[in-house]
Design a protein around this motif. Structure first.
Motif, PDB file in Angstrom:
ATOM      1  N   UNK A 172       6.934 -22.971 -99.285  1.00 33.88           N
ATOM      2  CA  UNK A 172       6.740 -21.872-100.241  1.00 33.88           C
ATOM      3  C   UNK A 172       6.885 -20.533 -99.527  1.00 33.88           C
ATOM      4  N   UNK A 173       6.302 -20.455 -98.326  1.00 36.23           N
ATOM      5  CA  UNK A 173       6.407 -19.221 -97.545  1.00 36.23           C
ATOM      6  C   UNK A 173       7.860 -18.959 -97.143  1.00 36.23           C
ATOM      7  N   UNK A 174       8.564 -20.009 -96.721  1.00 35.24           N
ATOM      8  CA  UNK A 174       9.975 -19.866 -96.354  1.00 35.24           C
ATOM      9  C   UNK A 174      10.791 -19.397 -97.551  1.00 35.24           C
ATOM     10  N   UNK A 175      10.550 -20.016 -98.713  1.00 36.67           N
ATOM     11  CA  UNK A 175      11.312 -19.661 -99.899  1.00 36.67           C
ATOM     12  C   UNK A 175      11.026 -18.215-100.327  1.00 36.67           C
ATOM     13  N   UNK A 176       9.778 -17.795-100.247  1.00 36.92           N
ATOM     14  CA  UNK A 176       9.429 -16.409-100.578  1.00 36.92           C
ATOM     15  C   UNK A 176      10.110 -15.438 -99.614  1.00 36.92           C
ATOM     16  N   UNK A 177      10.121 -15.771 -98.331  1.00 33.57           N
ATOM     17  CA  UNK A 177      10.811 -14.925 -97.341  1.00 33.57           C
ATOM     18  C   UNK A 177      12.305 -14.831 -97.649  1.00 33.57           C
ATOM     19  N   UNK A 178      12.897 -15.978 -98.005  1.00 28.00           N
ATOM     20  CA  UNK A 178      14.326 -15.980 -98.332  1.00 28.00           C
ATOM     21  C   UNK A 178      14.609 -15.119 -99.565  1.00 28.00           C
ATOM     22  N   UNK A 179      13.728 -15.209-100.558  1.00 32.76           N
ATOM     23  CA  UNK A 179      13.892 -14.377-101.753  1.00 32.76           C
ATOM     24  C   UNK A 179      13.791 -12.895-101.393  1.00 32.76           C
ATOM     25  N   UNK A 180      12.872 -12.571-100.494  1.00 33.46           N
ATOM     26  CA  UNK A 180      12.716 -11.177-100.072  1.00 33.46           C
ATOM     27  C   UNK A 180      13.989 -10.672 -99.393  1.00 33.46           C
ATOM     28  N   UNK A 181      14.566 -11.495 -98.513  1.00 31.53           N
ATOM     29  CA  UNK A 181      15.791 -11.093 -97.820  1.00 31.53           C
ATOM     30  C   UNK A 181      16.948 -10.897 -98.802  1.00 31.53           C
ATOM     31  N   UNK A 182      17.039 -11.767 -99.797  1.00 32.59           N
ATOM     32  CA  UNK A 182      18.104 -11.639-100.787  1.00 32.59           C
ATOM     33  C   UNK A 182      17.923 -10.376-101.636  1.00 32.59           C
ATOM     34  N   UNK A 183      16.689 -10.022-101.926  1.00 35.59           N
ATOM     35  CA  UNK A 183      16.448  -8.797-102.694  1.00 35.59           C
ATOM     36  C   UNK A 183      16.787  -7.551-101.871  1.00 35.59           C
ATOM     37  N   UNK A 184      16.538  -7.639-100.543  1.00 37.92           N
ATOM     38  CA  UNK A 184      16.936  -6.534 -99.658  1.00 37.92           C
ATOM     39  C   UNK A 184      18.444  -6.359 -99.704  1.00 37.92           C
ATOM     40  N   UNK A 185      19.177  -7.481 -99.603  1.00 40.96           N
ATOM     41  CA  UNK A 185      20.640  -7.413 -99.650  1.00 40.96           C
ATOM     42  C   UNK A 185      21.146  -6.861-100.987  1.00 40.96           C
ATOM     43  N   UNK A 186      20.352  -7.059-102.043  1.00 46.69           N
ATOM     44  CA  UNK A 186      20.737  -6.540-103.355  1.00 46.69           C
ATOM     45  C   UNK A 186      20.289  -5.090-103.547  1.00 46.69           C
ATOM     46  N   UNK A 187      19.569  -4.546-102.561  1.00 45.48           N
ATOM     47  CA  UNK A 187      19.097  -3.169-102.665  1.00 45.48           C
ATOM     48  C   UNK A 187      17.849  -2.998-103.507  1.00 45.48           C
ATOM     49  N   UNK A 188      17.206  -4.114-103.860  1.00 44.81           N
ATOM     50  CA  UNK A 188      15.999  -4.059-104.692  1.00 44.81           C
ATOM     51  C   UNK A 188      14.773  -4.125-103.781  1.00 44.81           C
ATOM     52  N   UNK A 189      14.414  -2.998-103.202  1.00 39.94           N
ATOM     53  CA  UNK A 189      13.346  -2.964-102.206  1.00 39.94           C
ATOM     54  C   UNK A 189      11.979  -3.269-102.807  1.00 39.94           C
ATOM     55  N   UNK A 190      11.753  -2.860-104.043  1.00 44.07           N
ATOM     56  CA  UNK A 190      10.459  -3.099-104.670  1.00 44.07           C
ATOM     57  C   UNK A 190      10.183  -4.610-104.804  1.00 44.07           C
ATOM     58  N   UNK A 191      11.167  -5.347-105.332  1.00 44.74           N
ATOM     59  CA  UNK A 191      10.995  -6.799-105.464  1.00 44.74           C
ATOM     60  C   UNK A 191      10.926  -7.467-104.095  1.00 44.74           C
ATOM     61  N   UNK A 192      11.727  -6.978-103.154  1.00 42.41           N
ATOM     62  CA  UNK A 192      11.704  -7.534-101.797  1.00 42.41           C
ATOM     63  C   UNK A 192      10.315  -7.404-101.193  1.00 42.41           C
ATOM     64  N   UNK A 193       9.690  -6.232-101.371  1.00 44.76           N
ATOM     65  CA  UNK A 193       8.347  -6.008-100.821  1.00 44.76           C
ATOM     66  C   UNK A 193       7.336  -6.960-101.454  1.00 44.76           C
TER      67      UNK A 193
END
Length: 361
Positions: free
Chosen positions: A326-347
């Motif tokens: 779950x932690x790995x998947x959440x981290x991966x989602x955060x990285x993908x949101x960073x790549x999409x420029x969505x910093x709020x969701x990434x945080x």
């Protein structure tokens, strides 16, 4: 005789200490002396229940075990303490060294060592299903507390023919080693297991040794050196018809292929492992496979597909009590949101991952 065999130039303080231990030993009854030798098999302390379990089935020790332990405490050959809120006994290293020599020369040696190894294999087996779960803390703490005894059990297992006991211990300890950052120690044990099983051919102990070795290498060295043992383990599991083994080691083989640039091979194997997990009804396994497929899509530049798959993996993981993936998947989602420029969701995803780690580490 033990003291007579010591070197004459030994430190006088050590000689005096050993003479004191020998003097104390001479005051013991034969039954107490036998008990002292038997409990010297424990490393880093032990509980009374462990002594009763390990000595169960041994020819009558000649005295009540609890009374015998109390007598050894009264004679300062054992020390009382507590750990994790439970009474615990321990033996000073110098006393243990002396008693172990006696145990090694006694007819009790093999049965006591085998009983000790079986007991701590059971401790590891009981803990294993909980190591990544939400109730993991007491099980993790128990494994850390019994680390010296578990290492002694591994040493014994590695000395036995066939490798079955070693394989069981490796499987029980795999997730503990990986989730607690114990890669260096784990690599040492798996290296010894690979040596022990190298002549065993297509057997389960060999497949397990290769399996755990490749998982540890992938986890601690970024897949360096993981591909060859993963592929070999997968081949043996296929020959044995072990679908769960095929799925889990196939996940590492697929990841190693992707990181070696074999994208198509890796993706095909990831899909195979996902299908195996689904057929087995292993929800956590299917989610783990999905994280691998999603990462492959990310590396290939398919960010939208990757994010969709990560979402599917996270939804499956939320049906389990798994914390690591779950932690790995959440981290991966955060990285993908960073790549999409969505910093709020990434945080938010990163914060959730950190909170999960802080809760269960």
């Amino acid at each position: 005789e033990f003291l007579k065999d010591e070197r004459r130039d030994i430190d006088p303080r050590h000689r005096t200490l050993r003479q004191t231990i020998a003097w104390s030993d001479a005051l013991l009854s034969e039954a107490e002396r036998r008990l002292l030798r038997c409990v010297s098999v424990f490393a880093g302390g032990f509980e009374i229940e462990a002594v009763e379990a390990v000595l169960h089935g041994l020819d009558s020790i000649g005295l009540d075990i609890l009374e015998g332990l109390e007598s050894l405490v009264a004679k300062s050959l054992l020390q009382r303490g507590t750990a994790l809120g439970r009474p615990r006994l321990r033996m000073l290293d110098t006393i243990r060294e002396y008693a172990l020599k006696g145990l090694a020369a006694s007819p009790d040696h093999d049965r006591v060592r085998a009983g000790h190894a079986a007991y701590y294999e059971a401790v590891a087996a009981i803990a294993a299903p909980h190591i990544l779960g939400e109730g993991q803390r007491p099980y993790v703490e128990r494994l850390f507390l019994e680390a010296a005894n578990i290492r002694a059990a591994l040493v014994w297992a590695l000395q036995q023919p066939g490798g079955e006991a070693t394989a069981r211990l490796l499987q029980h300890l795999k997730w503990f080693w990986m989730s607690r950052g114990l890669g260096a120690e784990a690599l040492g044990w798996t290296g010894l297991a690979l040596e022990q099983t190298k002549e065993l051919g297509d057997t389960r102990p060999r497949a397990v040794a290769l399996d755990v070795a490749c998982w540890i290498r992938a986890n601690s060295a970024g897949y360096t050196g993981a591909l060859e043992p993963a592929v070999e383990s997968l081949r043996i599991y296929r020959a044995l018809g072990d679908k769960s083994g095929m799925a889990w080691v196939g996940h590492i083989a697929a990841g190693a292929m992707v990181y070696a640039g074999r994208m198509a091979d890796g993706m095909a194997l990831y899909e195979e492992t996902r299908a195996l997990f689904r057929a087995l009804g292993d929800v956590r396994g299917e989610a783990v496979a999905l994280t691998g497929i999603a990462e492959t899509e990310r590396i290939s530049g398919n960010l939208a597909a990757s994010e969709k798959l990560q979402g599917e993996a996270l939804a499956l993981l939320q049906q389990t009590d798994d914390t690591l993936y779950r932690q790995i998947s959440l981290n991966n989602k955060a990285q993908l949101r960073v790549l999409a420029g969505d910093w709020r969701s990434a945080a938010k995803f990163a914060s959730d991952a950190m909170a999960l780690g802080e809760t269960y580490d």
